[in-house]
Scaffold this active site. Structure first.
Site, mmCIF file in Angstrom:
data_model
loop_
_atom_site.group_PDB
_atom_site.id
_atom_site.type_symbol
_atom_site.label_atom_id
_atom_site.label_comp_id
_atom_site.label_asym_id
_atom_site.label_seq_id
_atom_site.Cartn_x
_atom_site.Cartn_y
_atom_site.Cartn_z
ATOM 1 N N GLY A 209 0.846 -1.209 0.000
ATOM 2 C CA GLY A 209 0.000 0.000 0.000
ATOM 3 C C GLY A 209 0.869 1.243 0.000
ATOM 4 O O GLY A 209 0.502 2.269 0.561
ATOM 5 N N ALA A 210 2.033 1.133 -0.672
ATOM 6 C CA ALA A 210 3.091 2.157 -0.566
ATOM 7 C C ALA A 210 2.691 3.534 -1.084
ATOM 8 O O ALA A 210 3.260 4.533 -0.672
ATOM 9 C CB ALA A 210 4.339 1.672 -1.308
ATOM 10 N N GLY B 220 -1.977 -3.016 9.265
ATOM 11 C CA GLY B 220 -2.828 -1.934 9.749
ATOM 12 C C GLY B 220 -4.132 -1.826 8.980
ATOM 13 O O GLY B 220 -5.024 -1.083 9.377
ATOM 14 N N HIS C 219 -13.894 10.276 10.498
ATOM 15 C CA HIS C 219 -12.715 10.136 9.620
ATOM 16 C C HIS C 219 -12.905 10.962 8.351
ATOM 17 O O HIS C 219 -14.020 11.395 8.046
ATOM 18 C CB HIS C 219 -12.486 8.660 9.245
ATOM 19 C CG HIS C 219 -11.862 7.857 10.327
ATOM 20 N ND1 HIS C 219 -12.607 7.240 11.307
ATOM 21 C CD2 HIS C 219 -10.564 7.578 10.605
ATOM 22 C CE1 HIS C 219 -11.787 6.612 12.154
ATOM 23 N NE2 HIS C 219 -10.547 6.799 11.747
ATOM 24 N N HIS C 220 -11.822 11.073 7.588
ATOM 25 C CA HIS C 220 -11.807 11.814 6.322
ATOM 26 C C HIS C 220 -12.781 11.219 5.302
ATOM 27 O O HIS C 220 -13.193 10.066 5.419
ATOM 28 C CB HIS C 220 -10.375 11.817 5.751
ATOM 29 C CG HIS C 220 -9.812 10.433 5.610
ATOM 30 N ND1 HIS C 220 -9.926 9.711 4.453
ATOM 31 C CD2 HIS C 220 -9.162 9.634 6.495
ATOM 32 C CE1 HIS C 220 -9.351 8.528 4.625
ATOM 33 N NE2 HIS C 220 -8.881 8.451 5.854
ATOM 34 N N LYS D 46 -12.290 7.543 3.468
ATOM 35 C CA LYS D 46 -12.225 6.263 4.173
ATOM 36 C C LYS D 46 -13.290 5.313 3.616
ATOM 37 O O LYS D 46 -14.440 5.690 3.453
ATOM 38 C CB LYS D 46 -12.412 6.469 5.679
ATOM 39 C CG LYS D 46 -12.282 5.171 6.461
ATOM 40 C CD LYS D 46 -12.031 5.402 7.937
ATOM 41 C CE LYS D 46 -11.961 4.099 8.718
ATOM 42 N NZ LYS D 46 -10.831 3.256 8.311
ATOM 43 N N GLY E 44 -12.049 0.339 12.097
ATOM 44 C CA GLY E 44 -11.494 -0.798 12.831
ATOM 45 C C GLY E 44 -11.277 -0.458 14.298
ATOM 46 O O GLY E 44 -11.482 -1.301 15.190
ATOM 47 N N THR E 45 -10.885 0.781 14.554
ATOM 48 C CA THR E 45 -10.656 1.201 15.948
ATOM 49 C C THR E 45 -11.966 1.227 16.730
ATOM 50 O O THR E 45 -12.024 0.794 17.884
ATOM 51 C CB THR E 45 -9.996 2.589 15.969
ATOM 52 O OG1 THR E 45 -8.774 2.513 15.240
ATOM 53 C CG2 THR E 45 -9.718 3.050 17.389
#
Ligand SMILES: NC(=O)c1ccc[n+]([C@@H]2O[C@H](COP(=O)([O-])OP(=O)(O)OC[C@H]3O[C@@H](n4cnc5c(N)ncnc54)[C@H](OP(=O)(O)O)[C@@H]3O)[C@@H](O)[C@H]2O)c1
Length: 258
Positions: free
Chosen positions: A11-12, A89, A146-147, A150, A156-157
């Site tokens: 996912g760079a 992540g 979130h932005h 997303k 997930g949190t």
């Protein structure tokens, strides 16, 4: 000095992948061997980004793969990681994805965290303790923001926070979870855990756990103001996970909070 840790970034080209690449390029103890994304290119620091089909050399060369991507890419990376440790992540994972991570964890260490910040990991602990202390008389609502880009909801949190609350009540989250409300859902059932996702602008990540009683309300919250917070946490996890036994690990292990 010890040899640097050879790191691949899955996912760079994404928001998180770029933050990880920038911080890793500035660290003496890390060497980025390459990145993977849907489109080839170059990362900050000069390492190349290749498509999943071309990723064999990078995956073979890496000691630790840090993944902030998408479940589709993560599945592929988990299958082809070989003996490299995985730091994951990516959120929005399904049961199939978890099975693949379990398979990978038979060959190498696999560390999954829905949030790499120290503050959120403290919040998980506080939420569980608050839910245990206050019990079902307090209604729990979890609100996250979130932005606008997303893809998954609730975050997930938020789900990890819900699991912490459910643990505090000795019940599985699946029995208690309700996502948003509309129409005529009727009176709130006792014990329910409500999730609410706000989306907009460039919000990095905000979470609030509200435990609402009849005459008082307890609120526990966290606000992230930079993605570097998560990227630094993921690199801390990468340093910790190298050389561990195969198996599943979490951020609580890294932080000594288990
Ligand atoms: N655990 C934490 O602390 C934490 C913190 C923040 C975000 N996250 C999670 O990390 C993930 C990534 O977030 P982000 O904001 O960085 O997302 P993003 O900006 O959309 O980046 C996603 C990256 O994954 C790549 N990708 C997506 N689908 C792919 C596919 N099918 N095949 C190959 N590459 C693919 C994209 O490549 P292209 O650019 O070529 O499309 C991009 O490099 C999300 O699941 C997010 O929820 C976790």
């Amino acid at each position: 000095m010890a040899e640097p840790i050879r790191l691949a970034i899955s996912g760079a080209t994404g928001r998180m992948g770029q933050a990880v690449a920038r911080l890793a390029a500035a660290a003496d103890d890390l060497e980025v061997v390459g990145g993977i994304a849907q489109e080839a290119g170059e990362m900050e620091g000069g390492a190349s980004v290749v498509t999943p089909g071309e990723a064999g050399r990078i995956l073979g060369d890496a000691e630790v793969i840090v993944d902030f991507s998408h479940p589709d890419l993560l599945r592929e990376v988990a299958e082809r990681a070989g003996g490299a440790a995985l730091v994951v992540g990516t959120t929005g994972l399904g049961a199939d994805d978890e099975e693949r991570l379990d398979d990978a964890a038979r060959r190498a260490p696999v560390l999954v965290a829905s949030n790499f910040s120290v503050g959120v990991n403290l919040l998980l602990d506080l939420a569980e303790r608050a839910a245990r202390a206050l019990g079902d008389d307090y209604d729990v609502e979890i609100v996250e923001a979130h932005h606008r880009r997303k893809e998954d909801a609730p975050s997930g949190t938020a789900l990890s926070l819900g699991e912490a609350v459910a643990r505090g009540r000795d019940r599985p989250l699946g029995e208690l979870r309700v996502d948003g409300r509309s129409g005529r859902p009727g009176a709130r059932p006792r014990g329910e855990i409500g999730f609410h996702a706000l989306r907009g602008g460039d919000i990095v990540g905000e979470h609030r756990v509200m435990l609402i009683g009849d005459r008082e309300r307890v609120e526990l919250g966290h606000v992230a103001t930079s993605r570097d917070l998560f990227a630094e946490g993921a690199l801390r996890a990468a340093r910790w996970v190298r050389g561990r036994e195969p198996g599943r690990y979490g951020m609580a292990d890294v932080l000594g909070m288990t």
